[in-house]
Design an enzyme around this catalytic site. Structure first.
Site, PDB file in Angstrom:
ATOM      1  CB  CYS A  14      -7.090   5.258 -12.598  1.00  0.00           C
ATOM      2  SG  CYS A  14      -5.380   5.456 -13.087  1.00  0.00           S
TER       3      CYS A  14
ATOM      4  CE1 TYR B   8      -1.036   4.973   3.255  1.00  0.00           C
ATOM      5  CE2 TYR B   8       0.673   3.448   3.949  1.00  0.00           C
ATOM      6  CZ  TYR B   8      -0.605   3.686   3.508  1.00  0.00           C
ATOM      7  OH  TYR B   8      -1.471   2.641   3.302  1.00  0.00           O
TER       8      TYR B   8
ATOM      9  NE  ARG C 239      -6.474   6.473   0.660  1.00  0.00           N
ATOM     10  CZ  ARG C 239      -7.144   7.620   0.731  1.00  0.00           C
ATOM     11  NH1 ARG C 239      -7.548   8.209  -0.378  1.00  0.00           N
ATOM     12  NH2 ARG C 239      -7.403   8.186   1.888  1.00  0.00           N
TER      13      ARG C 239
ATOM     14  NE  ARG D 129       0.151   1.521 -18.959  1.00  0.00           N
ATOM     15  CZ  ARG D 129       0.045   0.331 -18.395  1.00  0.00           C
ATOM     16  NH1 ARG D 129       1.110  -0.316 -17.956  1.00  0.00           N
ATOM     17  NH2 ARG D 129      -1.128  -0.244 -18.275  1.00  0.00           N
TER      18      ARG D 129
ATOM     19  NE  ARG E 233      -3.059   2.078   8.183  1.00  0.00           N
ATOM     20  CZ  ARG E 233      -3.114   0.791   7.849  1.00  0.00           C
ATOM     21  NH1 ARG E 233      -3.629   0.431   6.713  1.00  0.00           N
ATOM     22  NH2 ARG E 233      -2.654  -0.120   8.679  1.00  0.00           N
TER      23      ARG E 233
ATOM     24  NE  ARG F 103      -3.471   0.627   0.187  1.00  0.00           N
ATOM     25  CZ  ARG F 103      -4.435   1.189   0.908  1.00  0.00           C
ATOM     26  NH1 ARG F 103      -5.100   0.507   1.779  1.00  0.00           N
ATOM     27  NH2 ARG F 103      -4.730   2.467   0.744  1.00  0.00           N
TER      28      ARG F 103
ATOM     29  CD  GLU G 166      -9.618   5.983  -1.967  1.00  0.00           C
ATOM     30  OE1 GLU G 166     -10.421   5.810  -1.024  1.00  0.00           O
ATOM     31  OE2 GLU G 166      -8.745   5.164  -2.274  1.00  0.00           O
TER      32      GLU G 166
END
Length: 119
Positions: A73, A106, A88, A62, A114, A6, A76
């Site tokens: 893609c 992050y 994210r 890419r 997080r 993540r 959210e």
């Protein structure tokens, strides 16, 4: 063995260059901290907060050489009070490492998402 990594980054705003440079930074950090090559990557899911529409985050990957890696893609969900301008990712990778050796990344303001796992 398949592992998921993540990551997230808060970009400056809804600007094509801000999105591309932020995602480039994020993907580069994920790859470097986890000692990966594109051959290790199975697929990557990118999401962006609804306020980011100027460019697809996958384009940055890419441009980094993820030519044969499936990328997608998505947006959210819009949650009141959520951190704005965030991209994210969840990368699925083929590595021979235990889960506790995977480094999630992050960056910038996204560290707040997080704090338990941000390095």
């Amino acid at each position: 063995m398949v592992r998921a990594i993540r990551g997230a980054i808060q970009v400056e705003g809804n600007d094509r260059n801000a999105i591309l440079s932020g995602v480039t930074e994020l993907v580069t950090e994920v790859m470097g901290r986890n000692n990966l090559t594109t051959d290790d990557v199975i697929s990557v899911i990118f999401t962006a907060t609804p306020d980011l529409t100027a460019e697809f985050p996958a384009l940055a990957a890419r441009k980094l050489g993820f030519h044969d890696v499936p990328l997608i893609c998505a947006s959210e969900i819009e949650v009141p009070g959520a951190l704005p301008h965030v991209v994210r990712l969840m990368a699925h990778v083929d590595v021979d490492r235990p889960r506790d050796e995977i480094q999630h990344v992050y960056l910038r303001g996204a560290v707040a998402l997080r704090v338990d796992i941000a390095q």
